[in-house]
Design an enzyme around this catalytic site. Structure first.
Site, short mmCIF file in Angstrom:
data_model
loop_
_atom_site.label_atom_id
_atom_site.label_comp_id
_atom_site.label_asym_id
_atom_site.label_seq_id
_atom_site.Cartn_x
_atom_site.Cartn_y
_atom_site.Cartn_z
N PHE A 73 0.86 -1.17 0.00
CA PHE A 73 0.00 0.00 0.00
C PHE A 73 0.90 1.23 0.00
CE2 PHE A 73 -3.24 2.88 1.70
CZ PHE A 73 -4.34 2.45 0.98
N GLU A 74 1.28 1.70 -1.17
CA GLU A 74 2.24 2.80 -1.27
C GLU A 74 1.81 3.76 -2.38
OE1 GLU A 74 4.52 2.93 0.95
OE2 GLU A 74 4.72 0.86 1.65
N TYR A 235 3.81 -5.86 24.54
CA TYR A 235 3.71 -6.67 23.33
C TYR A 235 2.93 -7.96 23.57
CZ TYR A 235 4.77 -7.56 18.51
OH TYR A 235 4.63 -7.76 17.15
N LEU A 274 13.54 -5.11 15.27
CA LEU A 274 14.26 -4.19 14.40
C LEU A 274 13.48 -2.91 14.24
CD1 LEU A 274 15.41 -6.48 11.49
CD2 LEU A 274 16.89 -5.15 12.97
N THR A 276 11.57 -0.56 12.20
CA THR A 276 10.88 -0.40 10.92
C THR A 276 9.81 0.65 11.15
OG1 THR A 276 9.17 -2.05 11.36
CG2 THR A 276 11.19 -2.86 10.32
#
Ligand code: NAI
Ligand code: NA
Length: 397
Positions: A73-74, A235, A274, A276
């Site tokens: 979705f860009e 989390y 990581l 992102t």
């Protein structure tokens, strides 16, 4: 047009096309220099434009010679807006893959919709050789419209136990703030599972199965995270953890079904923490990442997205080092979870203050990785260059 980085909290508002190209090329270079593997030939990646989905696509194409279909979705150039990092990553990936003679087809749109599933299936049938042998599910989204009911759900990053306060890094202000996580309502919990759980993954597999476009031995993997004790509150025991458990239940259902019908397999893979786009906005998470990077770099076992995904695919999914835990989950997060790593993180965690965090953690490394995600802070990219919007708009994917 000259593009400068602009941040709001831990969200990036701009992306640099030349820097995104550099970001993708460095990952391709890593894979080209690494050991190769074989098995995947025709692959569909849902969430292919950034983070773990992009790294998977790069590993599959350049490490195994796979043809790939990417769904993301860009947005590209619109008026004076230069487009998203994921768009420019996709442009760069597609150019490089095609140079190698590989098929790289892209669908930009809502992966949750019936329409995109139909379009992808039609393409597989007519132009992609008729079948796929692997599906990677790597979506991170805040919103999903259920195609059956038309109801739109929004995920909420909240606690399911009690209100949680904890330190988190604000990348815009470069300071430590007190992050707060409220308790989710029942509706917020259900919505988060609707958005980030396994339902859409299953709908993809059902649609592909019904259309008869899955090979014998077909595999599918969805990405998840568990994390260590210091992040359990936000989390594992949060709304996102509930969604991830739903994803795990789905993997078992799919594994039974695919096993019987195709001798196929379905897995959830727990990846390493990581930076992102998706993880930077989770409270507490960036500080944990900064501590983890420091320790893992000191021990010489730090990995970025591409190292994680190349190892997962080459060694675990297509190799003979399948590290499965007792819940049948693949564990490329095994180095992050090592006892010596976690105890070192925990002892630093107690010492971190808003005054000393830049020295005590790998803040610089975390920040650099975050900037790189949007094409910034590469030493070999000229950020004063005047980019031609018309030229950029003409680039098709
Ligand atoms: P990301 O934000 O870098 O990538 C998300 C991808 O999903 C992008 O390609 C985006 O375009 C696509 N997307 C979002 N909404 C969409 C929609 N409606 N239709 C089509 N595409 C859409 O996120 P990241 O971090 O790579 O996350 C991917 C998966 O990996 C998630 O399930 C996440 O929980 C998991 N993961 C992430 C970790 C981390 O530390 N970042 C650790 C372990 C797992
Ligand atoms: Na991704």
């Amino acid at each position: 047009m000259v593009i400068k980085p602009r941040l709001k909290g831990s969200l990036a508002l701009t992306a640099h096309p030349a820097g995104c190209e550099e970001f993708v090329k460095r990952q391709i270079d890593y894979v080209k220099k690494s050991d190769k593997y074989s098995g995947p030939k025709k692959v569909l990646i849902i969430g292919s434009s950034s983070g773990y989905g992009l790294a998977s696509r790069i590993s599959l194409a350049f490490g195994a010679g796979a043809d790939t279909i990417g769904v993301a979705f860009e947005k590209g150039v619109e008026g004076k807006r230069v487009g998203t990092a994921g768009w420019w990553n996709t442009v760069a990936f597609t150019e490089e893959a095609r140079k190698e003679g590989l098929i790289a087809k892209n669908f930009m749109g809502d992966a949750f919709s019936d329409e995109i599933k139909e379009n992808v299936i039609e393409y597989i049938k007519k132009e992609f050789g008729g079948k796929i042998d692997l599906l990677i599910y790597s979506l991170a989204s805040g919103v999903r419209t259920d195609p059956k009911t038309g109801i739109t759900y929004r995920s909420a990053l909240k606690s399911t136990t009690n209100e949680i306060e904890g330190p988190t890094i604000n990348l815009e202000k470069e300071n430590i703030e007190n992050g707060k996580m409220e308790v989710a309502t029942e509706e917020e919990l259900i919505s988060t599972v609707k958005v980030m759980g396994g339902e859409d993954w299953k709908l993809w597999i059902e649609a592909l199965d019904k259309a008869d476009v899955l090979t014998e031995g077909f595999k599918t993997v969805a990405y998840s995270y568990l994390g260590p004790k210091v992040t359990y509150g936000i989390y594992k025991e949060g709304t996102i953890g509930a969604a991830k458990r739903d994803l795990e239940r789905t993997s078992n259902e799919l594994n039974d079904y695919l096993g019987k019908k195709y001798h196929g397999e379905a897995y959830v893979s727990l990846s390493k923490a990581l930076m992102t786009r998706a993880s930077a906005v989770i409270p507490v998470f960036p500080l944990y990442a900064a501590l983890l990077y420091k320790i893992m770099k000191e021990k010489g076992i730090h990995e970025g997205t591409i190292e994680q995904k190349h190892r997962l695919l080459k060694d675990m999914i297509y190799g003979d080092h399948k590290e499965l835990d007792s819940d049948r989950r693949l564990r490329p997060d095994n180095w992050e979870m090592r006892e010596d790593v976690q105890s070192a993180v925990e002892s630093l965690w107690d010492k971190v203050t808003p005054e000393n965090f830049k020295e005590l953690t790998d803040y610089a490394g975390v920040r650099e990785e975050f900037m790189n995600l949007n094409g910034f802070d590469f030493d070999n990219v000229d950020y004063d260059q005047d980019l031609d919007l018309d030229e950029l708009a003409a680039k098709k994917i």
